[in-house]
Structures are given as C-alpha cells and as structure tokens.
Design a protein around this motif. Structure first.
Motif, PDB file in Angstrom:
ATOM      1  N   ALA A 242       0.842  -1.208   0.000  1.00 44.27           N
ATOM      2  CA  ALA A 242       0.000   0.000   0.000  1.00 44.27           C
ATOM      3  C   ALA A 242       0.873   1.252   0.000  1.00 44.27           C
ATOM      4  O   ALA A 242       0.615   2.208  -0.742  1.00 44.27           O
ATOM      5  N   LYS A 243       1.914   1.237   0.832  1.00 44.07           N
ATOM      6  CA  LYS A 243       2.822   2.397   0.895  1.00 44.07           C
ATOM      7  C   LYS A 243       3.507   2.623  -0.451  1.00 44.07           C
ATOM      8  O   LYS A 243       3.648   3.768  -0.913  1.00 44.07           O
ATOM      9  N   LEU A 244       3.931   1.524  -1.093  1.00 45.38           N
ATOM     10  CA  LEU A 244       4.594   1.637  -2.391  1.00 45.38           C
ATOM     11  C   LEU A 244       3.613   2.167  -3.441  1.00 45.38           C
ATOM     12  O   LEU A 244       3.981   2.995  -4.285  1.00 45.38           O
ATOM     13  N   ALA A 245       2.377   1.720  -3.392  1.00 44.89           N
ATOM     14  CA  ALA A 245       1.360   2.204  -4.351  1.00 44.89           C
ATOM     15  C   ALA A 245       1.166   3.713  -4.213  1.00 44.89           C
ATOM     16  O   ALA A 245       1.020   4.427  -5.215  1.00 44.89           O
ATOM     17  N   VAL A 246       1.170   4.204  -2.979  1.00 49.02           N
ATOM     18  CA  VAL A 246       1.016   5.648  -2.749  1.00 49.02           C
ATOM     19  C   VAL A 246       2.252   6.399  -3.267  1.00 49.02           C
ATOM     20  O   VAL A 246       2.134   7.422  -3.946  1.00 49.02           O
ATOM     21  N   GLU A 247       3.441   5.852  -2.971  1.00 42.71           N
ATOM     22  CA  GLU A 247       4.690   6.490  -3.438  1.00 42.71           C
ATOM     23  C   GLU A 247       4.717   6.597  -4.961  1.00 42.71           C
ATOM     24  O   GLU A 247       5.199   7.588  -5.520  1.00 42.71           O
ATOM     25  N   LEU A 248       4.191   5.562  -5.640  1.00 45.62           N
ATOM     26  CA  LEU A 248       4.240   5.503  -7.106  1.00 45.62           C
ATOM     27  C   LEU A 248       2.987   6.101  -7.766  1.00 45.62           C
ATOM     28  O   LEU A 248       2.840   6.028  -8.986  1.00 45.62           O
ATOM     29  N   ASN A 249       2.082   6.658  -6.932  1.00 45.61           N
ATOM     30  CA  ASN A 249       0.834   7.263  -7.456  1.00 45.61           C
ATOM     31  C   ASN A 249      -0.008   6.262  -8.262  1.00 45.61           C
ATOM     32  O   ASN A 249      -0.499   6.570  -9.343  1.00 45.61           O
ATOM     33  N   LEU A 250      -0.203   5.080  -7.705  1.00 50.09           N
ATOM     34  CA  LEU A 250      -0.976   4.049  -8.410  1.00 50.09           C
ATOM     35  C   LEU A 250      -2.421   3.941  -7.892  1.00 50.09           C
ATOM     36  O   LEU A 250      -3.138   3.009  -8.233  1.00 50.09           O
ATOM     37  N   GLN A 251      -2.837   4.896  -7.059  1.00 46.35           N
ATOM     38  CA  GLN A 251      -4.141   4.787  -6.387  1.00 46.35           C
ATOM     39  C   GLN A 251      -5.290   4.537  -7.359  1.00 46.35           C
ATOM     40  O   GLN A 251      -6.226   3.784  -7.042  1.00 46.35           O
ATOM     41  N   SER A 252      -5.237   5.153  -8.538  1.00 48.88           N
ATOM     42  CA  SER A 252      -6.379   5.070  -9.472  1.00 48.88           C
ATOM     43  C   SER A 252      -6.667   3.623  -9.909  1.00 48.88           C
ATOM     44  O   SER A 252      -7.794   3.297 -10.278  1.00 48.88           O
ATOM     45  N   ALA A 253      -5.667   2.750  -9.849  1.00 50.06           N
ATOM     46  CA  ALA A 253      -5.844   1.364 -10.308  1.00 50.06           C
ATOM     47  C   ALA A 253      -6.639   0.514  -9.312  1.00 50.06           C
ATOM     48  O   ALA A 253      -7.067  -0.588  -9.641  1.00 50.06           O
ATOM     49  N   PHE A 254      -6.836   1.034  -8.085  1.00 51.66           N
ATOM     50  CA  PHE A 254      -7.459   0.237  -7.026  1.00 51.66           C
ATOM     51  C   PHE A 254      -8.938   0.563  -6.819  1.00 51.66           C
ATOM     52  O   PHE A 254      -9.494   0.314  -5.760  1.00 51.66           O
ATOM     53  N   ALA A 255      -9.579   1.103  -7.844  1.00 51.21           N
ATOM     54  CA  ALA A 255     -10.979   1.540  -7.706  1.00 51.21           C
ATOM     55  C   ALA A 255     -11.933   0.367  -7.505  1.00 51.21           C
ATOM     56  O   ALA A 255     -12.904   0.465  -6.755  1.00 51.21           O
ATOM     57  N   ASN A 256     -11.677  -0.765  -8.193  1.00 52.86           N
ATOM     58  CA  ASN A 256     -12.579  -1.917  -8.061  1.00 52.86           C
ATOM     59  C   ASN A 256     -11.766  -3.193  -7.925  1.00 52.86           C
ATOM     60  O   ASN A 256     -11.524  -3.907  -8.908  1.00 52.86           O
ATOM     61  N   ILE A 314      -5.363  -4.003   0.546  1.00 50.40           N
ATOM     62  CA  ILE A 314      -4.388  -2.990   0.130  1.00 50.40           C
ATOM     63  C   ILE A 314      -5.108  -1.683  -0.223  1.00 50.40           C
ATOM     64  O   ILE A 314      -4.676  -0.591   0.169  1.00 50.40           O
ATOM     65  N   ALA A 315      -6.223  -1.790  -0.964  1.00 50.97           N
ATOM     66  CA  ALA A 315      -6.994  -0.590  -1.341  1.00 50.97           C
ATOM     67  C   ALA A 315      -7.442   0.162  -0.091  1.00 50.97           C
ATOM     68  O   ALA A 315      -7.418   1.406  -0.054  1.00 50.97           O
ATOM     69  N   ASP A 316      -7.845  -0.591   0.942  1.00 50.80           N
ATOM     70  CA  ASP A 316      -8.291   0.051   2.182  1.00 50.80           C
ATOM     71  C   ASP A 316      -7.120   0.753   2.874  1.00 50.80           C
ATOM     72  O   ASP A 316      -7.262   1.877   3.373  1.00 50.80           O
ATOM     73  N   TYR A 317      -5.948   0.094   2.887  1.00 46.03           N
ATOM     74  CA  TYR A 317      -4.762   0.742   3.465  1.00 46.03           C
ATOM     75  C   TYR A 317      -4.389   2.003   2.674  1.00 46.03           C
ATOM     76  O   TYR A 317      -3.980   3.007   3.256  1.00 46.03           O
ATOM     77  N   ILE A 318      -4.513   1.943   1.353  1.00 46.08           N
ATOM     78  CA  ILE A 318      -4.203   3.121   0.518  1.00 46.08           C
ATOM     79  C   ILE A 318      -5.115   4.287   0.904  1.00 46.08           C
ATOM     80  O   ILE A 318      -4.651   5.423   1.072  1.00 46.08           O
ATOM     81  N   ARG A 319      -6.409   4.014   1.061  1.00 48.20           N
ATOM     82  CA  ARG A 319      -7.356   5.074   1.449  1.00 48.20           C
ATOM     83  C   ARG A 319      -6.965   5.680   2.795  1.00 48.20           C
ATOM     84  O   ARG A 319      -7.004   6.893   2.981  1.00 48.20           O
ATOM     85  N   ARG A 320      -6.573   4.816   3.724  1.00 45.72           N
ATOM     86  CA  ARG A 320      -6.200   5.319   5.052  1.00 45.72           C
ATOM     87  C   ARG A 320      -4.909   6.124   5.009  1.00 45.72           C
ATOM     88  O   ARG A 320      -4.774   7.141   5.703  1.00 45.72           O
TER      89      ARG A 320
END
Length: 620
Positions: A242-256, A314-320
């Motif tokens: 989740a931390k790596l996804a935030v660092e790499l700006n990948l949040q948009s891929a975790f919508a569904n 992971i998506a939930d951790y990204i949101r938090r």
C-alpha cells in the motif's frame, strides 16, 4: 431459574431434516449408546473457537488431527503432570471436548519426566525451532509435489519397453495416502512447541499470581507483548504494498479490487506499475498462503487463489494512508508500556525473587511468539496446500461422473475416498464404461448435503452434561476461556440482564461505538471504520481489519486465544468468551466495551441494520 447442568447429548433435539446425521461421520467421533453412562458423566464444551460451522464429513480431519496431536504432547511427549489430552466427539455437526485429568496418584511419577523433557526443549530452543521450520517446510513441499492428474488412456510405450509393469493407478492410490499422512505429520509437528509456549507463559503467570496476589491477568500478558511475530507478516506485506502504491501514485488502479485481473492489468499499465507488481509477486511466496478463515474448512478462501482479498485490503490501506492515518501496529507504544509494567512489578521484589521473575519472564517472551507463529505454517500454509490438492483430486473424480463439483468430495469421509479410488482404478484398469460410484455417490451426496444444511439451522449448545465445581485445567482456561465463572454465566441463561454481557478481560481499554456483527469471514468487507467487531470468534488472518475497528467482542476465547493476543498487539480493547455476544447483539446496537473489566453493555437497541450480512436476533 438457573440450571445446574447442561443438556445431555441425547436430550438435544435433532433439527428437522438432519435425521440419521450420525452415520455421515466416522463411528469413533459420535457418542455411543453403549457408552452413554460414561459419556454422560463427563463435562463437554463446544470448541466453536476453532470449528464455528458444521463439519462436512471430510472436514473432520482437521479436528481429529489437531485435537489428537494436542493430546499426545500433553499425555505422551511432555508428560504434563496434571493434564493428559482432550477427549472429543462430533455432536449434531459440532466439535465437543472434554479434558482428561491425570489421576492424583500418577502426578508425582510424571513430574520428573516432565521436567527433563521440557528442560531439554527450553535449553535448546533456538536450535530445535530451526529444525522445526526445516521439517515443516519439507512436508509442505512434499504435499505440493503430489499429482492427481487423470489416469492415462493407455500405458505409455516407454513403460512397456522399460518393464515398468504398472498402469499409473499406484500413483493415485499412493498419493492420496501420502496426502493424508503428510497433513498428519505436520499436525504432529504443530504441537511440538505450542504446548511449551503455553507452559512457559503459565509458569510465569502462576509465579506472578503467587508473588503479586492482586495482579490483573492483563498486566501479566502486557509483560510479554510487543514481540515481532511471523503471523503478522502477511498483513505487513500488504501494508508495504500500500505504501509503495502511494509512493508511485498508483491509487487510481485500485478503484474496483473485486475484479483482480482488471486491477492488476490497470497497475501494469501505469508508470511504476512494473516495480509494484515485482514486489506483489515477491510477497506471495509464502505469505499469500493465508486464509480469511482458519484453515480447518474446505470452503476457506486463500489469498493465493483469491487475489481480490489481498487487493481489497491494500486498497483500504491506501485510502487510510491518503487520509493521513498511521497504518502500522503501535509496537513502540506497546514495548514502552511493557517496560513500564515490568519495572513497576520487578521493583516490588527482593533481588533473589526479581532474578527468578526475570528468568521466567524471558522464557515466556522466548516461547510466546510461537503461540501465534505456528498458525501461519500449519493452519494457513500447510492446510492451504492440502485443500488445494483435495480440490484437484475432487475435480479429477468429478470428471469421471462420481459427483458434480470438487466440493462434493467433502461430503465423503477420508476413508470412503480410498474406496472410491479403488473403484476408479478398477473401472479404468479393466476398461469398463464408468466407476460404480457414479450411480451411488450423487444420490448419497445429495442426502448428506440436506443433513449438513439442516444441522446448520441450530446453534450448538455451549456445553453438555454437568460441569465440575470448578474448572482448573490451565489450557481450557487460557486458550478457550472456559472458566467456572463463564460456565455459570452460560447456565444462568436468560436470568441475567440481556443488556449486560460479561467475558474475559482480554485486552485493556474502554470505548463506545456501533456494533457490526460478523458471522462469517465473507462479511468482513462490510465493516465500517470505527465500528466494534462482534463475532463468534476472530481468525488471526483478520489483521487488516483491526486497524479499522474500535474494539472486538467474541463468544469464545481466553487470555491466550488468537483474538486476545492479536487485539493486544494492535492495542485494541477486547472482551472474549462472552458466550453469546454474536447472537445477543445486533448490527447497529450502541455498545460500551470495557476490555479492562471484561464487560460489554448494550446502551441502545438501535433498529437493526438491513442489507447483506446484517444480523438480527432472528437471523444470527
């Protein structure tokens, strides 16, 4: 009026449609009419902590191997002076247990053996535990290698020329026997260290109670907390991702994340996606051999086969993380609190007693992590591979017309499968059209499915027969939370105030919040931030939701249950062993949970929340 006894097994009504349920389980697991006098004399409690749902016939293997192997380490390996194993039966689909005491006159003779055997383990702990990891991983690798592919239409020509003189059926028969034997082997290994972890903790616990008569149980538990455990590693891997996804700006891929393939494809298409996917791949072996259940049931879903589950966490951790929250366990705070409590109590002792106190505490700290870590290696990893192989075999046999789907095989017990396999190799070897089982098993499976579904309509009785005056067996108290007080509360039934529940003070803290009743792991996604989790029992693998909730309340479990240990490590208030919280409380009720006192108060009876997974008194 308060009862003095629980119902006898024969007094419990058989749910309509479940008649004849006894014959779907092995004979040695059900109460026998000829032994009624002896079996009615014994006190039995329901272990819904590990087996919360009705067994399908094949699934009794987990209960049989686990409880038999637990017992052998008490009774035959470690020679525990006051406790043998635990007798067990399946009644109306649920597992009931009855600890077997050691006759008083045998205790002195066992003490010398016990001290020598336990002493050997504690003196060589690190080396023996390293050997344990090698043994367990080797067994898992052997299970992975088992092959249940269909038998060949004709023997390969090279088998003719080499003089092999076998048709491949021996592989099928041998591999099935190996599957059962290897699972049994790892269950024996499971308990090699587990009981020692409890013994070390109990030794420290009893010493503390002796020198500090008024010390709360929670203070003793706090003195071993804040340790790093492998059981938390799968959850930690998700947090890193989740931390790596935030660092790499990948949040948009975790919508569904319910659609795992689309999510992973969306990640791959983004800048930095390759880097994230490399870490995702690396985390899977072995840490995705993890189930949202507890590994004892064929329906348990494993991360490795259901990527939507870890992706959802992971998506939930990204949101938090995006909300600025800290998603890590509060380990530093726990360690500081541990050191404060240790110092406070140690300072009350003279030099000699303080040295004994610290030696016993260090032993408990050394052994304590295993109480949770074994869970990943056996219940999750071993059983994940085991159930996958069971499904491979079930699928192959479904292809021969024996039943419709791989899961249908679970309605046969493991010894019946051996008969089916000989039926298959016989039909195949002689060139017949179909195995005989193709006409027998579909009808029988349909009958057994109806029985299992009917058994599920009744909640298990918490216990059977007359309880002893006091329950002193340490494992029963520590692990299951079956105490004299708890049993009396069960017996009181409706006499008490329905808005006040009492259980084990399992993890300190007092909070008020809204209840979310979860009866099955599939409902975990419904939990909203800040709710109080109420469940028959939690699984160690529910770690990712402990960062969202305010507190935990369970029906069963003691101070050393997984729910209690995990809540302490997440610094969450917890009351375990309430007996009936999950059927008394409704989703939406307002609760005050006091994990220091072990109390749960229903403050307001809100209208029941509707929708999938919401539970009222009627549906729970």
């Amino acid at each position: 009026m308060t009862m003095k006894s629980f119902p006898k097994p024969s007094e419990l009504p058989v749910p309509e449609g479940a008649e004849g349920w006894e014959d779907i389980y092995p004979y040695y697991l059900v109460f026998q009419d000829e032994l009624k006098a002896q079996e009615d004399e014994k006190f039995w409690f329901c272990d819904s902590q590990h087996w919360p749902t009705v067994f399908k016939p094949f699934e009794t293997i987990g209960g049989e191997f686990a409880v038999k192997c637990l017992g052998q380490y008490n009774a035959r390996h470690l020679m525990i002076p006051t406790a043998k194993g635990i007798d067990f039966r399946v009644h109306l689909g649920y597992l009931y247990m009855s600890p077997i005491p050691v006759p008083e006159e045998e205790i002195p003779a066992r003490i010398e053996d016990f001290e020598a055997r336990v002493g050997h383990y504690f003196a060589n702990w690190d080396e023996l535990l390293e050997q344990w990891h090698i043994k367990v991983k080797d067994t898992i690798a052997q299970i992975e290698a088992l092959d249940f592919s269909p038998l060949p239409e004709k023997v390969p020509f090279e088998d003719i020329t080499s003089g092999k003189a076998m048709d491949g059926s021996e592989r099928l028969l041998e591999n099935y026997d190996k599957l059962i034997q290897l699972a049994y082997r790892n269950w024996q290994y499971h308990f090699e260290f587990l009981n020692l972890g409890y013994i070390a903790y109990l030794d420290f616990f009893n010493f503390c109670k002796e020198v500090f008569p008024n010390i709360p149980d929670q203070s003793i538990a706090a003195m071993v907390q804040g340790v790093d455990m492998e059981l938390f590693r799968p959850d930690d891997e998700l947090k890193k991702l989740a931390k790596l996804a935030v660092e790499l700006n990948l949040q948009s891929a975790f919508a569904n994340t319910d659609d795992a393939d689309t999510t992973l494809a969306a990640i791959a298409a983004l800048d930095g996606g390759d880097q994230w996917l490399a870490q995702w791949e690396a985390a899977q072996d072995p840490w995705f051999n993890f189930t949202v259940g507890n590994g004892f049931y064929g329906h348990d879903k494993y991360w490795s086969e259901h990527f939507d589950i870890p992706l959802g966490y992971i998506a939930d951790y990204i949101r938090r993380l995006d909300d600025g929250q800290d998603i890590m366990r509060p380990t530093e705070r726990l360690i500081a609190e541990k050191e404060r409590i240790v110092e406070e109590y140690r300072d009350l002792l003279d030099e000699e007693s303080a040295a004994v106190f610290e030696a016993k505490r260090q032993l408990a700290v050394t052994a304590y992590p295993y109480v949770e870590n074994h869970n990943f290696y056996i219940e999750h990893w071993t059983m994940g591979v085991f159930w996958r192989k069971v499904r491979e075999l079930g699928t192959m046999l479904a292809g021969l017309g024996l039943w419709d789907t791989a899961d249908d095989m679970l309605y046969l017990n493991r010894n019946e499968i051996r008969d089916v396999l000989f039926d298959v190799v016989m039909y195949h070897g002689v060139g017949a059209d179909a195995p005989i089982g193709a006409v027998k098993w579909p009808k029988e499976i349909a009958r057994r499915k109806k029985i299992v579904e009917a058994l599920k309509t009744a909640r298990p009785a918490p216990a059977l027969n007359t309880p002893p005056e006091s329950i002193t067996e340490p494992f029963t108290r520590m692990l299951w939370g079956i105490t004299t007080e708890q049993v009396n509360q069960w017996l009181a039934g409706d006499d008490g105030d329905a808005s006040q529940l009492k259980g084990m003070a399992a993890s300190p803290g007092k909070v008020e919040g809204t209840a979310r009743v979860i009866m099955h792991a599939d409902e975990l996604s419904e939990i909203q931030p800040g709710e109080i989790l109420v469940a028959p029992i939690t699984a160690p693998s529910w770690g990712p939701i402990f960062g969202k909730i305010k507190a935990t309340v369970t029906d069963i479990g003691g101070m050393m249950s997984h729910a209690a240990i995990v809540c302490r490590e997440y610094d969450l208030p917890a009351v375990t062993g309430t007996g009936n919280a999950s059927t008394t409380i409704k989703t939406g009720d307002r609760l005050i949970v006091d994990g220091g006192k072990g109390t749960v108060e229903i403050v307001t009876d809100e209208p029941a929340v509707t929708g999938p997974g919401a539970h009222s008194h009627a549906t729970a």
